[in-house]
Design an enzyme around this catalytic site. Sequence first.
Site, PDB file in Angstrom:
ATOM      1  N   ARG A 165       0.880  -1.193  -0.048  1.00  0.00           N
ATOM      2  CA  ARG A 165      -0.078  -0.051   0.091  1.00  0.00           C
ATOM      3  C   ARG A 165       0.825   1.356   0.068  1.00  0.00           C
ATOM      4  O   ARG A 165       1.709   1.557   1.079  1.00  0.00           O
ATOM      5  CB  ARG A 165      -1.037   0.040   1.137  1.00  0.00           C
ATOM      6  CG  ARG A 165      -1.736   1.320   1.413  1.00  0.00           C
ATOM      7  CD  ARG A 165      -2.958   1.282   2.153  1.00  0.00           C
ATOM      8  NE  ARG A 165      -2.652   1.146   3.396  1.00  0.00           N
ATOM      9  CZ  ARG A 165      -3.547   1.278   4.462  1.00  0.00           C
ATOM     10  NH1 ARG A 165      -4.892   1.542   4.128  1.00  0.00           N
ATOM     11  NH2 ARG A 165      -3.319   1.114   5.731  1.00  0.00           N
ATOM     12  N   ASP A 444      -4.046   3.024  14.286  1.00  0.00           N
ATOM     13  CA  ASP A 444      -2.949   3.479  13.152  1.00  0.00           C
ATOM     14  C   ASP A 444      -3.688   4.883  12.983  1.00  0.00           C
ATOM     15  O   ASP A 444      -4.270   5.528  13.796  1.00  0.00           O
ATOM     16  CB  ASP A 444      -3.026   2.592  12.124  1.00  0.00           C
ATOM     17  CG  ASP A 444      -4.435   2.475  11.156  1.00  0.00           C
ATOM     18  OD1 ASP A 444      -5.314   3.165  11.777  1.00  0.00           O
ATOM     19  OD2 ASP A 444      -4.618   1.530  10.313  1.00  0.00           O
TER      20      ASP A 444
END
Length: 543
Positions: A165, A444
Site C-alpha cells: 500500500r 493506526d
Amino acid sequence: MTHISPSGVEVIGHLEPGYRGILAPHALAFLAGLHRRFDARRLALLAEREARQERIDAGELPDFPKETADIRASNWKVRPAPHDLRDRRVEITGPVDRKMIVNALNSGARCFMADFEDATAPSWANIIEGQANLRDAIRRKIDFADEKSGKRYRINSDAATLLVRPRGWHLEERHLRINGAPISASLFDFGLYLYHNHAALEMRGTGPYFYLPKLENRFEARLWALVFQHAEETLGLERGTIRATVLIETLTAAFELDEILYELRDYCVGLNCGRWDYIFSYIKRLSAHPDRVLPDRAQVTMTAPFMRAYSQRVISVCHRRGAHAMGGMSAFIPVRGDEAANARAFEQVKADKQREAKDGHDGAWVAHPDLVAPVRAVFDRLMPDANQIALQTDAPFGPAQLLAPVKGTVTEAGAKENIDVAIRYMAAWLGGRGAVPIRNMMEDAATAEIARAQLWQWRRHGVKSEEGTALDAAWLEKAFTETEKVLLKEAGESEELKRRIAAAAALVKELVLAEAFGEFLTLPGYDRLTDGLKTPMRLVEFD
C-alpha cells in the site's frame, strides 16, 4: 551543497548504508518520468476535493453520478484475478519494518499488505528502509537475528502473497524533488517498489500487487490506471501485470463503486471495506451538518445502518463485476496476561468475521499473527471455495441508507478516550511508529483521525455529553491539559518521549480547536517530521 542527478532530480537526506541501491539513478529517472507526466493532474484532483467539500458544506450531499448511469447499468467485468490472488480469505496488514515483514509473510495468512501509509510513520529512514526490506524479502535475503532475543528469522516456503500500500494522493515525499517540487508520495512508493521488484516478482511466479488508499472518486481511480499503463509501457510489461485492490474508505467513493472498478478494469481485482478511514471520512465530509454528528467511537460499529449499507453495497457491486469484496479489520489484538480478556477479544473478532463471511465477503483483515488462525477457521467453515464471487446479492441502498446518522450517546469518557488515543498515537508516530497498540487495540492513523475528528465535530456543533457537559473549547482545553500531565508522568525519565508527547498534544489540540476542519492529521504531523528540510541538508550525490 546541491547536486542534481538525473537532470532536475534532487535527493535530500542522509545517505545511510543500502540507500544508494534504492535511490539508484535509473530508479530516480523512472520516478521523474511519473512525476512530470502525472503530478499536475494529481494536484488538480486535490483541488477538486476542496471544491467538492465546499459544495457539501453548503448543503450538497453525495449521490450517484447521473452521467455514469450507463456504467452502473451495463454488464461488464474486471480482468480475472491472477492465481495467487484468487483465495484471499485472511490478509494480514502491518508496517514495512524487517521483523514485521517476516512475521507477516510467515503468519499463515493468504496475503500480507505491507503498508507505507497508515501503519508507517513516513520518516525518511522508515520509507527507504521499508523499500529495502521488501526488496530483500522478495529475493529471500531478509533472514536476520533479533539482537534482544537471539531468535533467527527466515521466510518460509509457503509465505503469504505480498501486496503493497503506497501513501495516498494527498501526501508528498519531500526528500525527493523534481524540478524543485516534491514528488507525490504515492508515485514515490509505487514507483520504487515496481521498478526494483517487477522482474524478481515474475521469477517467483507472482506480480506487483498494490492496495490503493483513500480514493475519493472515479477520476482519482482513472489517474492510477493511467499511471499503471505508463509504468507498464516504460518497463516493457504486459498490460495487466500490475494488479490492485482499492480501499473504499471515503464516503464519496461509496457512491462510485462501479465507476472505480470500471476505470481500473484492466488492473483491479477487488475492493476492500476500509472501515476506520470510512468512519473518519463520514465525519470529515459531513462535518458542517449537525444532523450527522456521530456518537462515541465505540458505538459506531459495522452494524450501524450506514456501515451495513456500505459493506453490503461493496459486496453486491464487486461480485457483479467479478471482483473480490474484502472485509475490514477488527482492531483487537491479543491481551497478554489476562486470559479472560483475551478470550473476549478473540470472540469479538470471530463474531465480526463470521458476519463478514455470511454477508458474502471474500476475506478479511487481521492486525496480528495470532488472529490469523481463528479468522481463517471462520472462513474455512463458511467459505469452502476460494472466494464467494459467484454469490450474487442485491443491495439496493440509496443515499438515505449510505448517509444515515447513527443513534447513540456522547460521553465524557468517550471524549477523554479520544484525547488520550490521539495524543498517544501521535507521540508514537512522531517517534517513527505508525501502528501502535493502545489498551489491546491496534491503533493506526485512521483510528487517530476518528478520535480528533469527533472532538472537533462535537465542539463545532455544541454537543453536550450524556452527563450534561458542554464539550466546548474550555472543557477540551482542560481535558487536554489533564491528559498531557498523565502521559508526561508515564514517560518517566525519558526527555525525548516527553518532548514528543508535548508536541503531539499541541498538534492534536490545535486541530480540535481550529475554526476549519483540518483535512488530515498526518499533514501537520509531516510538517513536524520534516522540519529539518527547511535548512540546508546534505544531498545524495550520484555518478
